[in-house]
Design a protein around this motif. Structure first.
Motif, PDB file in Angstrom:
ATOM      1  N   THR A  91       0.831  -1.212   0.000  1.00  0.00           N
ATOM      2  CA  THR A  91       0.000   0.000   0.000  1.00  0.00           C
ATOM      3  C   THR A  91       0.859   1.252   0.000  1.00  0.00           C
ATOM      4  O   THR A  91       0.612   2.204  -0.753  1.00  0.00           O
ATOM      5  N   CYS A  92       1.889   1.256   0.843  1.00  0.00           N
ATOM      6  CA  CYS A  92       2.774   2.411   0.923  1.00  0.00           C
ATOM      7  C   CYS A  92       3.514   2.625  -0.402  1.00  0.00           C
ATOM      8  O   CYS A  92       3.698   3.761  -0.845  1.00  0.00           O
ATOM      9  N   GLU A  93       3.922   1.544  -1.047  1.00  0.00           N
ATOM     10  CA  GLU A  93       4.596   1.652  -2.346  1.00  0.00           C
ATOM     11  C   GLU A  93       3.687   2.299  -3.387  1.00  0.00           C
ATOM     12  O   GLU A  93       4.131   3.126  -4.201  1.00  0.00           O
ATOM     13  N   GLN A  94       2.407   1.929  -3.383  1.00  0.00           N
ATOM     14  CA  GLN A  94       1.459   2.508  -4.330  1.00  0.00           C
ATOM     15  C   GLN A  94       1.239   4.005  -4.063  1.00  0.00           C
ATOM     16  O   GLN A  94       1.155   4.811  -4.996  1.00  0.00           O
ATOM     17  N   MET A  95       1.178   4.374  -2.801  1.00  0.00           N
ATOM     18  CA  MET A  95       1.025   5.791  -2.463  1.00  0.00           C
ATOM     19  C   MET A  95       2.266   6.580  -2.877  1.00  0.00           C
ATOM     20  O   MET A  95       2.162   7.705  -3.385  1.00  0.00           O
ATOM     21  N   ILE A  96       3.428   6.002  -2.661  1.00  0.00           N
ATOM     22  CA  ILE A  96       4.676   6.656  -3.075  1.00  0.00           C
ATOM     23  C   ILE A  96       4.682   6.887  -4.585  1.00  0.00           C
ATOM     24  O   ILE A  96       5.094   7.952  -5.066  1.00  0.00           O
ATOM     25  N   GLU A  97       4.194   5.918  -5.333  1.00  0.00           N
ATOM     26  CA  GLU A  97       4.179   6.053  -6.789  1.00  0.00           C
ATOM     27  C   GLU A  97       3.239   7.179  -7.226  1.00  0.00           C
ATOM     28  O   GLU A  97       3.532   7.901  -8.187  1.00  0.00           O
ATOM     29  N   ARG A 113      11.908   2.422   5.559  1.00  0.00           N
ATOM     30  CA  ARG A 113      12.466   3.054   4.362  1.00  0.00           C
ATOM     31  C   ARG A 113      11.359   3.593   3.466  1.00  0.00           C
ATOM     32  O   ARG A 113      11.533   4.627   2.802  1.00  0.00           O
ATOM     33  N   LEU A 114      10.220   2.916   3.456  1.00  0.00           N
ATOM     34  CA  LEU A 114       9.088   3.407   2.671  1.00  0.00           C
ATOM     35  C   LEU A 114       8.477   4.653   3.315  1.00  0.00           C
ATOM     36  O   LEU A 114       8.080   5.591   2.625  1.00  0.00           O
ATOM     37  N   ILE A 115       8.391   4.648   4.645  1.00  0.00           N
ATOM     38  CA  ILE A 115       7.887   5.822   5.365  1.00  0.00           C
ATOM     39  C   ILE A 115       8.774   7.030   5.070  1.00  0.00           C
ATOM     40  O   ILE A 115       8.301   8.150   4.842  1.00  0.00           O
TER      41      ILE A 115
END
Length: 440
Positions: free
Chosen positions: A118-124, A150-152
């Motif tokens: 989920t975090c990866e999708q928001m980052i994108e 690292r994603l945060i």
């Protein structure tokens, strides 16, 4: 499912998240970029120059692997589901911005597959906006509890403000109603964001081109009324969050019964909007008026007075500290007088350097004399003709709405003898409660 249907579902699902505030950051686009962020209000509020500034408030998805009993998007709830692709949401944001519908993005999400994904999708989504569209407008992103640090960190480098919702005030409430979450999964990223913001402030001093990390800080949200947690417990937690995590804001959301569960209020129960309002008033006192949670509530009195705001309630219970002399009182003392706010206290300090203040002068400075007159003197004198009684003071301290509630909840005041606010006996909390409930 077409894009419009996704938008309808996911903007509606985002309405329960109230942790949205003024951006707190000033930023203009670099040459070739678009968008800007102003520190004055967002999300259907008005900026200092009169502009209505708004955000696209939306979820990436309302599909969630968690089963939080209070949440409308829990996995066991039968509700339409939708998922934006990062490209769809980024393009939608830009198209809305170009049409002058919005000035920024408030992005949250259910936990889709797992926190990291989920975090990866928001980052994108944010990366597409920042790097491809060169969008410099305000972005508020919700950190996903349990995601890799690292994603945060990457999310914070792309967003202006971050927030992590605590939702439930106590560990026990979280265990019963949100078994998939833990306090550690919430507070660990909150501490990481705090530390990263502090480190970034040093980096910006040392290196001119250092990337900024969440320059508008972080906030959180708590649900009020879904659990037995008292106002005192919520306020103590709020005070602790400000001190430990340096939050910009703590938001309170009155629980709207949307689910049937034995641990939750029954469907049809009215949201505790007045309680939410009192918590916001108390939060203001913590942040701007130098009060502590222990002064406003304690172990014996864990609920806010429904008829008067927390500051007035505190003043009525500490009459031994009043009246104060406005021509000599310190700034901290003036802040505690009902009817005198931060701006009014500063004006008094400036004005009394030039001349002695009287009640006419206080009114010109913007002091609410209807309230303040019971708690101040000017050159040792009270307002001429003022009759100081418990009932008159209570009514003066209430807003029109509070007075309406007060009159509707008790008999007409018929006590043959009224308590004096400044007599030999100071009214206690018990006196106040008896007065408000019509027992005296």
């Amino acid at each position: 499912m077409d894009l419009f249907e996704k938008l309808r579902i996911l903007t509606d699902a985002a309405k329960f998240d109230v942790a949205c505030t003024s951006s707190g950051v000033e930023k203009t686009a670099a040459p070739g970029g678009i968008g800007s962020a102003a520190s004055c209000g967002i999300c259907h509020t008005f900026a200092a120059d009169g502009r209505c500034v708004s955000l696209l408030k939306v979820l990436l998805t309302n599909s969630c692997v968690y089963d939080c009993k209070y949440c409308v998007n829990r996995r066991s709830n039968d509700t339409p589901r939708a998922v934006f692709t990062p490209r769809e949401l980024a393009e939608l944001t830009i198209q809305f911005y170009r049409r002058n519908y919005i000035e920024g993005l408030f992005l949250s999400s259910g936990v889709y597959r797992n926190p990291d994904y989920t975090c990866e999708q928001m980052i994108e989504v944010l990366r597409t906006l920042r790097e491809e569209y060169r969008f410099s407008g305000y972005i508020h992103a919700k950190a996903i509890p349990g995601a890799d640090p690292r994603l945060i960190d990457r999310l914070g480098c792309l967003a202006d403000r971050m927030s992590i919702n605590i939702e439930l005030p106590s560990r026990e409430s979280l265990r019963l109603l949100a078994p998939d979450k833990s306090r550690q999964s919430i507070f660990a990223p909150m501490g990481q964001i705090r530390d990263r913001i502090q480190d970034n402030s040093t980096e910006l001093v040392r290196y001119r081109g250092a990337p900024r990390f969440a320059p508008a800080g972080q906030s959180t949200q708590m649900i009020v009324g879904a659990t037995p947690d008292t106002d005192y417990q919520i306020l103590k937690l709020t005070e602790g969050l400000y001190r430990k995590y340096s939050l910009k804001r703590v938001f309170f959301s009155a629980y709207i019964p949307m689910a049937s569960h034995e641990l939750l209020p029954a469907a049809g129960t009215k949201p505790p909007l007045l309680r939410e309002h009192r918590l916001y008033q108390a939060d203001w006192l913590l942040r701007y008026y130098q009060f502590s949670a222990g002064e406003l509530l304690d172990e014996e009195h864990q609920t806010f007075n429904p008829f008067v705001d927390p500051k007035c309630n505190w003043a009525l219970n500490h009459m031994e500290l009043f009246p104060v002399e406005v021509n000599r009182a310190a700034y901290e003392t003036l802040l505690r007088v009902p009817g005198i706010g931060v701006t009014g206290a500063k004006r008094i300090l400036r004005a009394r350097r030039q001349s002695r203040l009287d009640f006419v002068g206080l009114k010109r400075l913007g002091v609410v004399l209807k309230r303040a007159q019971y708690f101040v003197t000017c050159d040792g004198k009270r307002l001429e003709g003022l009759k100081i009684t418990q009932d008159s003071a209570l009514r003066a301290l209430m807003s029109d709405r509070e007075l309406e509630l007060y009159q509707g909840s008790r008999r007409l005041f018929q006590a043959p003898e009224q308590l004096s606010l400044f007599g030999d006996r100071n009214p206690t909390q018990e006196d106040l409660q008896k007065c408000l409930t019509g027992q005296i």
